[in-house]
Enzyme design. Structure first.
Site: not given
Ligand SMILES: NC(=O)c1ccc[n+]([C@@H]2O[C@H](COP(=O)([O-])OP(=O)(O)OC[C@H]3O[C@@H](n4cnc5c(N)ncnc54)[C@H](O)[C@@H]3O)[C@@H](O)[C@H]2O)c1
Length: 368
Positions: A123, A145, A187, A228, A238, A246, A250, A253, A257, A270
């Site tokens: 955890r 993330k 990026e 960032k 987000e 946030r 993206n 993206h 993706h 990517h």
């Protein structure tokens, strides 16, 4: 080169706040952090990208000789449930308990996967990011993330789990292949486009494209980390809907993706998929009456100066791309939310586009 910390930034998240160290020869700083943990009787596990470990600086060899290490194969397909479970088994076999600490050394793939393993094992274990690609330095190592891909889509399983510190050792970039450096620049360009006009103009002003040796690079990396950090501090999970928060990170993206997933993970880096995604986002913005033909041409030539693609390299089925978009995390109540530009460096979220409009964008970059 001897140790030189050029900057120490901070991600201000109350009890989850952490430093980002940027500099040269940070090996001793990283080893010091290791040694402190070991001295406190904690188990330290290193998860390292195999491609990086082959070319790694001396300090990595020293680290690896001292603690338990798991090498992870290079490439996007490693960000999978199969390798997540390998890491869990490794942590169990090393008898890492809840005081244990994970260090991730590699690019975004290693960082995302290791971060999620650390988030989920017992955890939640503490973890440290040592990003070794430009992309990971400017983006993926900061912000917490973590996650893995499914065949249904990128990053569909994951958790928010902030690192305890990020060590950006610029010397690691000396062995990074040019194509990977360029992928990171996609990026960097994204930060300029979504909200940092002075960064964008700076990128346009360079007489030749940046490379890992450029004297301007440390400041560019710092700018991206600061941008960032600011965005993450204002919207860690987000959850801000109205102004974007946030989710603005993206930009491009949702398209990227879909390309990665339909082309097959690893076919496009990517950053290369993001490059095409940025063009798509700009065209979507133009469809709404924002931005100009000149903006599009300038963006195209900036991306191309880094040998980044601005259209698909081979046909992909537009319907498959549309379907992949529907499984994107940014879909809310069946509506795809896109990040669009009111003008360069002024982004916002919009879900007002219909299928035909999005299909047109896909066709414009070569989807059939
Ligand atoms: N978590 C986030 O916020 C976030 C943000 C952006 C991207 N990402 C994720 O990051 C991933 C992409 O990361 P990436 O571009 O770093 O790719 P990557 O991790 O696959 O690394 C790229 C390649 O570079 C090699 N490499 C790494 N460091 C090296 C070095 N110093 N010298 C020589 N070779 C080296 C690796 O072996 C690999 O082949 C994607 O999965 C993307 O989804 C996450």
């Amino acid at each position: 080169m001897s140790e030189q910390v050029l900057k120490t930034l901070k991600v201000g998240l109350e009890d989850r706040a952490y430093p980002i160290f940027i500099g040269h020869g940070l090996g001793s700083l990283i080893i010091k952090s290791f040694t402190e943990h070991l001295g406190e009787g904690k188990k330290v596990a290193v998860l390292i990208d195999d491609g990086f470990s082959e070319k790694a600086p001396l300090f990595v060899k020293e680290l690896l000789s001292r603690v338990s290490t798991l090498k992870l194969p290079s490439g996007e397909s490693t960000k999978s449930v199969q390798f997540l479970s390998k890491i869990w088994d490794f942590l169990a076999s090393e008898e890492v308990d809840r005081t244990g600490v994970v260090f991730a050394l590699g690019g975004g793939v290693t960082g995302d996967l290791s971060g999620f393993a650390a988030a989920s094992y017992l955890r939640g274990l503490d973890f440290y990011q040592v990003p070794t690609t430009l992309l990971a330095m400017v983006d993926s190592s900061v912000g917490g993330k973590t996650g893995i891909n499914l065949s249904a889509g990128k990053n569909l399983v994951g958790a928010f789990h902030q690192p305890k510190a990020v060590f950006i050792d610029l010397d690691c970039l000396s062995t990074l292949p040019k194509r990977e450096f360029s992928a990171g620049m996609a990026e960097v360009i994204k930060y300029g486009l979504l909200g940092n006009k002075s960064l964008y103009h700076k990128l346009l002003s360079f007489s030749k494209p940046l490379n890992s040796e450029s004297k301007e690079l440390p400041e560019i990396i710092e700018t991206c980390c600061l941008d960032k950090a600011k965005i993450v501090e204002s919207d860690e999970r987000e959850s801000i809907e109205s102004s974007g928060g946030r989710a603005l990170l993206n930009l491009g993206h949702t398209f990227a993706h879909a390309i990665e997933s339909v082309a097959g993970y690893g076919e496009y880096l990517h950053g290369e998929a993001v490059s095409i995604g940025l063009i798509c986002a700009l065209r979507l913005s133009r469809m709404s009456g924002y931005c100009s033909d000149a903006d599009e041409k300038i963006l195209e030539s900036l991306l191309q100066s880094y040998a980044l693609p601005v259209k698909l390299r081979f046909d992909l089925c537009s319907q498959a791309l549309m379907n992949a978009m529907q499984s994107d995390k940014k879909v809310k109540a069946g509506k795809i939310r896109f990040v669009v530009l009111k003008e360069i460096s002024d982004a916002f979220l919009s879900s007002r586009f219909d299928t035909d409009q999005v299909l047109k964008i896909w066709n414009s970059v070569g989807a059939k």
